[in-house]
Write a protein that holds these residues in place. Structure first.
Motif, PDB file in Angstrom:
ATOM      1  N   TYR A  56       0.828  -1.202   0.000  1.00 15.03           N
ATOM      2  CA  TYR A  56       0.000   0.000   0.000  1.00 15.03           C
ATOM      3  C   TYR A  56       0.864   1.255   0.000  1.00 15.03           C
ATOM      4  O   TYR A  56       1.878   1.316   0.688  1.00 15.03           O
ATOM      5  N   ALA A  57       0.437   2.270  -0.740  1.00 17.97           N
ATOM      6  CA  ALA A  57       1.150   3.547  -0.789  1.00 17.97           C
ATOM      7  C   ALA A  57       0.358   4.611  -0.040  1.00 17.97           C
ATOM      8  O   ALA A  57      -0.881   4.608  -0.034  1.00 17.97           O
ATOM      9  N   ALA A  58       1.083   5.514   0.578  1.00 19.07           N
ATOM     10  CA  ALA A  58       0.456   6.639   1.260  1.00 19.07           C
ATOM     11  C   ALA A  58      -0.436   7.391   0.269  1.00 19.07           C
ATOM     12  O   ALA A  58      -0.097   7.539  -0.899  1.00 19.07           O
ATOM     13  N   GLY A  59      -1.573   7.816   0.754  1.00 15.53           N
ATOM     14  CA  GLY A  59      -2.511   8.537  -0.091  1.00 15.53           C
ATOM     15  C   GLY A  59      -3.556   7.662  -0.757  1.00 15.53           C
ATOM     16  O   GLY A  59      -4.403   8.154  -1.494  1.00 15.53           O
ATOM     17  N   ASP A  60      -3.509   6.364  -0.491  1.00 16.35           N
ATOM     18  CA  ASP A  60      -4.509   5.448  -1.042  1.00 16.35           C
ATOM     19  C   ASP A  60      -5.880   5.768  -0.441  1.00 16.35           C
ATOM     20  O   ASP A  60      -5.986   6.256   0.696  1.00 16.35           O
ATOM     21  N   LEU A  61      -6.912   5.501  -1.192  1.00 16.47           N
ATOM     22  CA  LEU A  61      -8.275   5.770  -0.729  1.00 16.47           C
ATOM     23  C   LEU A  61      -8.558   5.082   0.607  1.00 16.47           C
ATOM     24  O   LEU A  61      -9.174   5.678   1.497  1.00 16.47           O
ATOM     25  N   ALA A  62      -8.112   3.870   0.772  1.00 14.79           N
ATOM     26  CA  ALA A  62      -8.359   3.145   2.028  1.00 14.79           C
ATOM     27  C   ALA A  62      -7.719   3.872   3.208  1.00 14.79           C
ATOM     28  O   ALA A  62      -8.302   3.951   4.297  1.00 14.79           O
ATOM     29  N   GLU A  63      -6.534   4.429   3.006  1.00 14.41           N
ATOM     30  CA  GLU A  63      -5.892   5.191   4.082  1.00 14.41           C
ATOM     31  C   GLU A  63      -6.696   6.448   4.393  1.00 14.41           C
ATOM     32  O   GLU A  63      -6.885   6.801   5.564  1.00 14.41           O
ATOM     33  N   GLU A  64      -7.161   7.121   3.362  1.00 15.07           N
ATOM     34  CA  GLU A  64      -7.961   8.328   3.583  1.00 15.07           C
ATOM     35  C   GLU A  64      -9.213   8.011   4.389  1.00 15.07           C
ATOM     36  O   GLU A  64      -9.609   8.777   5.271  1.00 15.07           O
ATOM     37  N   ARG A  65      -9.832   6.889   4.109  1.00 14.71           N
ATOM     38  CA  ARG A  65     -11.026   6.490   4.875  1.00 14.71           C
ATOM     39  C   ARG A  65     -10.674   6.195   6.331  1.00 14.71           C
ATOM     40  O   ARG A  65     -11.401   6.567   7.245  1.00 14.71           O
ATOM     41  N   LEU A  66      -9.547   5.503   6.541  1.00 15.45           N
ATOM     42  CA  LEU A  66      -9.121   5.191   7.908  1.00 15.45           C
ATOM     43  C   LEU A  66      -8.703   6.458   8.656  1.00 15.45           C
ATOM     44  O   LEU A  66      -8.921   6.570   9.864  1.00 15.45           O
ATOM     45  N   GLU A  67      -8.102   7.383   7.952  1.00 16.67           N
ATOM     46  CA  GLU A  67      -7.646   8.641   8.556  1.00 16.67           C
ATOM     47  C   GLU A  67      -8.812   9.407   9.171  1.00 16.67           C
ATOM     48  O   GLU A  67      -8.665  10.066  10.206  1.00 16.67           O
ATOM     49  N   SER A  68      -9.985   9.303   8.566  1.00 15.83           N
ATOM     50  CA  SER A  68     -11.153  10.031   9.067  1.00 15.83           C
ATOM     51  C   SER A  68     -11.718   9.410  10.348  1.00 15.83           C
ATOM     52  O   SER A  68     -12.571  10.008  10.998  1.00 15.83           O
ATOM     53  N   LYS A  69     -11.235   8.228  10.693  1.00 15.84           N
ATOM     54  CA  LYS A  69     -11.682   7.538  11.907  1.00 15.84           C
ATOM     55  C   LYS A  69     -10.518   7.511  12.890  1.00 15.84           C
ATOM     56  O   LYS A  69      -9.706   6.585  12.883  1.00 15.84           O
ATOM     57  N   SER A  70     -10.415   8.536  13.734  1.00 13.31           N
ATOM     58  CA  SER A  70      -9.240   8.706  14.597  1.00 13.31           C
ATOM     59  C   SER A  70      -8.956   7.501  15.490  1.00 13.31           C
ATOM     60  O   SER A  70      -7.809   7.231  15.818  1.00 13.31           O
ATOM     61  N   HIS A  71      -9.989   6.743  15.859  1.00 18.76           N
ATOM     62  CA  HIS A  71      -9.771   5.571  16.720  1.00 18.76           C
ATOM     63  C   HIS A  71      -9.088   4.428  15.963  1.00 18.76           C
ATOM     64  O   HIS A  71      -8.670   3.449  16.563  1.00 18.76           O
ATOM     65  N   ARG A  72      -8.955   4.541  14.652  1.00 10.44           N
ATOM     66  CA  ARG A  72      -8.309   3.501  13.832  1.00 10.44           C
ATOM     67  C   ARG A  72      -6.808   3.751  13.644  1.00 10.44           C
ATOM     68  O   ARG A  72      -6.090   2.868  13.205  1.00 10.44           O
ATOM     69  N   LYS A  73      -6.354   4.949  13.958  1.00 14.24           N
ATOM     70  CA  LYS A  73      -4.952   5.297  13.719  1.00 14.24           C
ATOM     71  C   LYS A  73      -4.080   4.832  14.879  1.00 14.24           C
ATOM     72  O   LYS A  73      -4.308   5.180  16.029  1.00 14.24           O
ATOM     73  N   ILE A  74      -3.038   4.039  14.541  1.00 13.12           N
ATOM     74  CA  ILE A  74      -2.086   3.557  15.545  1.00 13.12           C
ATOM     75  C   ILE A  74      -0.913   4.536  15.624  1.00 13.12           C
ATOM     76  O   ILE A  74      -0.477   4.918  16.696  1.00 13.12           O
ATOM     77  N   SER A  75      -0.392   4.908  14.466  1.00  8.46           N
ATOM     78  CA  SER A  75       0.693   5.889  14.359  1.00  8.46           C
ATOM     79  C   SER A  75       0.676   6.431  12.936  1.00  8.46           C
ATOM     80  O   SER A  75      -0.208   6.069  12.149  1.00  8.46           O
ATOM     81  N   ASP A  76       1.646   7.269  12.590  1.00  9.21           N
ATOM     82  CA  ASP A  76       1.677   7.838  11.243  1.00  9.21           C
ATOM     83  C   ASP A  76       1.642   6.740  10.190  1.00  9.21           C
ATOM     84  O   ASP A  76       2.465   5.826  10.212  1.00  9.21           O
ATOM     85  N   ASN A  77       0.674   6.811   9.297  1.00  9.45           N
ATOM     86  CA  ASN A  77       0.504   5.886   8.168  1.00  9.45           C
ATOM     87  C   ASN A  77       0.200   4.445   8.589  1.00  9.45           C
ATOM     88  O   ASN A  77       0.259   3.542   7.761  1.00  9.45           O
ATOM     89  N   PHE A  78      -0.107   4.199   9.837  1.00  9.26           N
ATOM     90  CA  PHE A  78      -0.346   2.846  10.360  1.00  9.26           C
ATOM     91  C   PHE A  78      -1.708   2.811  11.050  1.00  9.26           C
ATOM     92  O   PHE A  78      -1.968   3.607  11.957  1.00  9.26           O
ATOM     93  N   TYR A  79      -2.566   1.885  10.608  1.00 14.49           N
ATOM     94  CA  TYR A  79      -3.961   1.840  11.053  1.00 14.49           C
ATOM     95  C   TYR A  79      -4.391   0.413  11.366  1.00 14.49           C
ATOM     96  O   TYR A  79      -3.799  -0.539  10.883  1.00 14.49           O
TER      97      TYR A  79
END
Length: 139
Positions: A56-79
């Motif tokens: 997976y590359a940064a900026g992928d749609l799936a990352e953008e969706r996860l980014e909007s859910k703060s409880h899903r973020k573990i660290s930068d770029n990691f969900y």
């Protein structure tokens, strides 16, 4: 590949090529160097030994969706996904640095992008992944 010595199952210096297809993204970033180091140990000491990566590359749609859910973020770029699996989204710099720190050199790396369309839902989705090719540095 992160915790065990791979030489328990694979002879040291016996592997010519490794393909990591959406493997590294599931590993905790803190354990990625150990995984790459383990691969280097079992690879043949030759500049012909190769590692091919697609992830997976940064900026992928799936990352953008996860980014909007703060409880899903573990660290930068990691969900963590809804099913409990993890996903790391790589930048070229991060992937290059990981491999070069463990004795590899980058042969080729590129971010691939495509637009996927769901006609039924009338959605256009931008998908991104990273492809890379590494080789061991001169022994």
């Amino acid at each position: 590949i992160t915790a065990k010595d791979l030489t328990d199952n694979v002879s040291q210096g016996s592997v010519d090529a490794v393909m990591l297809i959406f493997v590294l993204s599931a590993i905790s970033p803190s354990k990625m160097p150990a995984a790459i180091r383990n691969l280097a140990v079992v690879m043949r000491r030759s500049t012909e030994s190769r590692v091919f990566v697609r992830d997976y590359a940064a900026g992928d749609l799936a990352e953008e969706r996860l980014e909007s859910k703060s409880h899903r973020k573990i660290s930068d770029n990691f969900y963590v996904r809804g099913d409990g699996t993890r996903a790391y989204y790589f930048t070229e710099e991060v992937l290059r640095t990981l491999f070069e720190a463990e004795g590899f050199e980058t042969v080729e790396m590129q971010v691939k992008e495509t637009e996927v369309e769901n006609r039924a839902r009338k959605l256009k989705m931008d998908r991104r992944w990273i492809q890379a090719h590494f080789r061991l540095r001169d022994p």
